[in-house]
Design an enzyme around this catalytic site. Structure first.
Site, short mmCIF file in Angstrom:
data_model
loop_
_atom_site.label_atom_id
_atom_site.label_comp_id
_atom_site.label_asym_id
_atom_site.label_seq_id
_atom_site.Cartn_x
_atom_site.Cartn_y
_atom_site.Cartn_z
N HIS A 199 18.94 26.15 12.11
CA HIS A 199 19.06 25.65 10.75
C HIS A 199 17.73 25.11 10.28
O HIS A 199 17.05 24.38 11.01
CB HIS A 199 20.10 24.52 10.67
CG HIS A 199 21.52 24.99 10.73
ND1 HIS A 199 22.20 25.41 9.62
CD2 HIS A 199 22.37 25.12 11.77
CE1 HIS A 199 23.43 25.76 9.96
NE2 HIS A 199 23.55 25.61 11.27
N THR A 209 14.13 25.59 26.15
CA THR A 209 13.43 25.45 24.88
C THR A 209 12.16 26.29 24.82
O THR A 209 11.56 26.40 23.75
CB THR A 209 13.06 23.99 24.63
OG1 THR A 209 12.18 23.54 25.68
CG2 THR A 209 14.29 23.10 24.60
N ARG A 255 12.69 23.31 33.15
CA ARG A 255 11.35 23.46 33.72
C ARG A 255 11.46 24.38 34.94
O ARG A 255 12.48 24.40 35.64
CB ARG A 255 10.77 22.11 34.12
CG ARG A 255 11.49 21.46 35.27
CD ARG A 255 11.07 20.01 35.47
NE ARG A 255 11.63 19.45 36.69
CZ ARG A 255 12.89 19.04 36.80
NH1 ARG A 255 13.71 19.13 35.78
NH2 ARG A 255 13.31 18.54 37.95
#
Length: 567
Positions: free
Chosen positions: A112, A164, A179
């Site tokens: 968004h 991410t 990670r």
């Protein structure tokens, strides 16, 4: 003992647990998906309790979708894959072969927009960069993979991870944010991050500056075919290639080999029509991005496309050769016409295109002032006034983000607009912190990640971050700005070769109109070399080491103001 819902919640048991009625029902569901235009392979199982409501959908052979899974958007899943109970694949998602996706995992290939605080989030639309998952990947339960991520083949994502950023092939990644903890092939753990990332950079920058100067004469000479200049071997000759050759030769302190200075001036001047327009070489460009924009109006209407960019490239090439444009197009508009034309530009749908027109107009006004071409009273002031009034006070940009590519269009367009007006005229404009925030957000979206980065995208970022400093952002978010500058500069230092630099190192070519040379990605070119050298200088300047290069960009991408067009 299997229950009636076993084939839905454990579809890997379908062959041994499904009843004849369940088999027939699955065949019907697969047939219905195919009838709807989706590509579903052989031996697939799609639970009746799953929601597959995709715009485009492909499911490879022997793959299955379990109960309560949610599939929307543009989703492609390879062969021998499993999407387990309550997993969600949404947005633009590409999954390789042999991938296992655990229960309640969300792979979200969209986001968004929420950057404006004066508009409710639900009204700001969506962005999508897409997610790519390689072959033979195991993604555990309750994992979240965010938009823009690539997971390399044979990787393993531990349960509960929030991914991410990209995950390398064969890596094991865990945690929030995820990670990498080891390599599946070697068992090695990643080395700890080194302190002082700038320890060796100064030496490398100085060497790069010297190497570039030494290589430029030969690079430019190879681009000349005895008649005209080509961006790269095999490419069609273009006006911009000639101008890029002049700029690169000027950087090395000379003129392009093959012609005398006067011959260069004569050839470039001969391209300029009586109305100031410079069309592209030859009929072979008709109908391509390099052709003049057919939407421009006659007389003093603003040139666009290649004709628009030639106001910059030919004008600056002649300037570097000690001459000037014999005529300047698009400078006859009255203040009212200026405002009307600005308002008619496609700011909401093509901010890059709108910004490129303003770049052309601002540069034309600069040439008009320097060559004595008359401009209607108030036209320059009308241009500046309209732009100041219509800048977004929240983002510091002109134009708005789009679902397809997020901030790329307005950042591109703002760079072009600023380059040709306020930066070219040495006019700081405020909103430096807001602009810095937006450009850093754009940089963090992955636009600078190799191999997808292009010279255009990188130059937009570092140029605007530098201009933002002059607009009130000096000392603001300096560590993050430096991190971006290091990433950009290191990318140039790593890729440099005596053959020059490619506009797009590899991956999908993302160019537009007057910045597209027609040279495939990965091929060194005059345009790529000129733009990346300018980009390296801007990045080095943000880090305070530009003086080590031994040169400063000349021509279109010169960093210092050209003139005050309002004086």
């Amino acid at each position: 003992m299997p229950g009636p819902l076993t084939p839905d919640f454990a579809p890997w048991t379908f062959d041994t647990t499904a009843s004849p009625e369940q088999r027939a029902a699955n065949d019907d569901r697969v047939a219905a998906l195919r009838t709807a235009g989706h590509a579903v392979g052989e031996g697939c199982v799609v639970s009746d309790l799953a929601e597959v409501d995709a715009d485009t959908f492909a499911l490879g052979d022997r793959s299955y979708i379990a109960a309560h899974a949610h599939v929307t958007g543009d989703v492609e899943i390879g062969a021998d894959c499993s999407v387990n109970v309550a997993a969600a694949l949404r947005g633009r998602v590409t999954v390789g072969d042999g991938v296992r996706i655990g229960s309640r995992t969300s792979i979200l290939g969209f986001d968004h927009a929420f950057d404006r605080v004066d508009v409710p989030v639900f009204r700001q639309g969506l962005t999508s960069r897409g997610i790519t998952i390689g072959d033979d990947v195991w993604i555990g339960a309750h994992v979240v993979v965010l938009d823009g991520v690539t997971v390399g083949a044979h990787a393993v994502i531990g349960a509960g991870a929030v991914v991410t950023r990209d995950v390398p092939p064969y890596a094991v990644a865990v945690g929030n944010p995820a990670r990498v903890v080891r390599d599946r092939r070697t068992g090695e753990r990643p080395a700890p991050r080194r302190a002082d990332p700038d320890a060796d950079r100064a030496r490398r920058v100085e060497q790069f500056g010297a190497d570039a100067l030494a290589a430029l004469p030969g690079l430019v000479e190879r681009a000349f075919d005895g008649e005209r200049y080509r961006d790269a071997p095999g490419a069609a000759p273009t006006v911009r290639a000639h101008c890029d050759a002049v700029e690169l030769a000027a950087l090395a302190g000379g003129v392009p080999a093959g012609l005398t200075r006067d011959a260069h001036v004569d050839r470039l001047t001969a391209l300029v029509g009586p109305d100031g327009r410079v069309p592209e070489h030859g009929a072979e460009h008709e109908g391509t991005a390099a052709a003049p924009d057919p939407s421009h109006r006659a007389d003093d209407a603003w040139p666009r496309g290649a004709e628009g960019y030639h106001v910059l490239s030919v004008g600056y090439a002649l300037d570097l050769l000690g001459s000037a444009l014999p005529a300047v197009p698009g400078t006859g508009a009255t203040p009212g016409e200026v405002a009307a034309r600005l308002a008619a530009l496609p700011w909401g749908t093509n901010a890059w295109g709108a910004g490129s027109v303003v770049d052309t107009v601002g540069t034309a006004l600069t040439w008009a002032r320097e060559t004595g071409v008359a401009v209607p009273d108030g036209a320059r002031e009308a241009l500046v006034g309209w732009l100041v009034e219509h800048r977004d006070p929240v983002t510091g940009l002109w134009g708005a983000p789009r679902a397809r590519d997020g901030w790329r269009e307005p950042v591109n367009g703002t760079y072009r607009l600023v380059r040709g007006t306020f930066a070219q005229w040495g006019t700081p404009l405020g909103l430096g912190r807001e602009l810095t925030d937006t450009v850093l957000r754009h940089a963090a979206s992955g636009v600078l990640d190799p191999p997808r980065v292009t010279a255009c995208d990188a130059l937009d970022v570092v140029h605007l971050l530098r201009w933002a400093r002059r607009c009130g952002a000096e000392g603001y978010r300096t560590d993050e700005v430096a991190d971006v500058a290091r990433a950009v500069l290191d990318g140039v230092l790593t890729r440099w070769s005596a053959d020059g630099l490619a506009f797009a190192p590899s991956g999908p070519r993302r160019t537009r109109g007057d910045t597209a040379s027609g040279v495939p990605e990965g091929i060194p070119s005059l345009q790529g070399t000129e733009m990346w050298l300018a980009t390296a200088w801007y990045a080095a300047d943000l880090l305070g080491v530009a003086d080590l290069l031994g040169w400063t960009p000349r021509g279109v991408h010169a960093p210092e103001p050209r003139a005050s067009a309002l004086s």
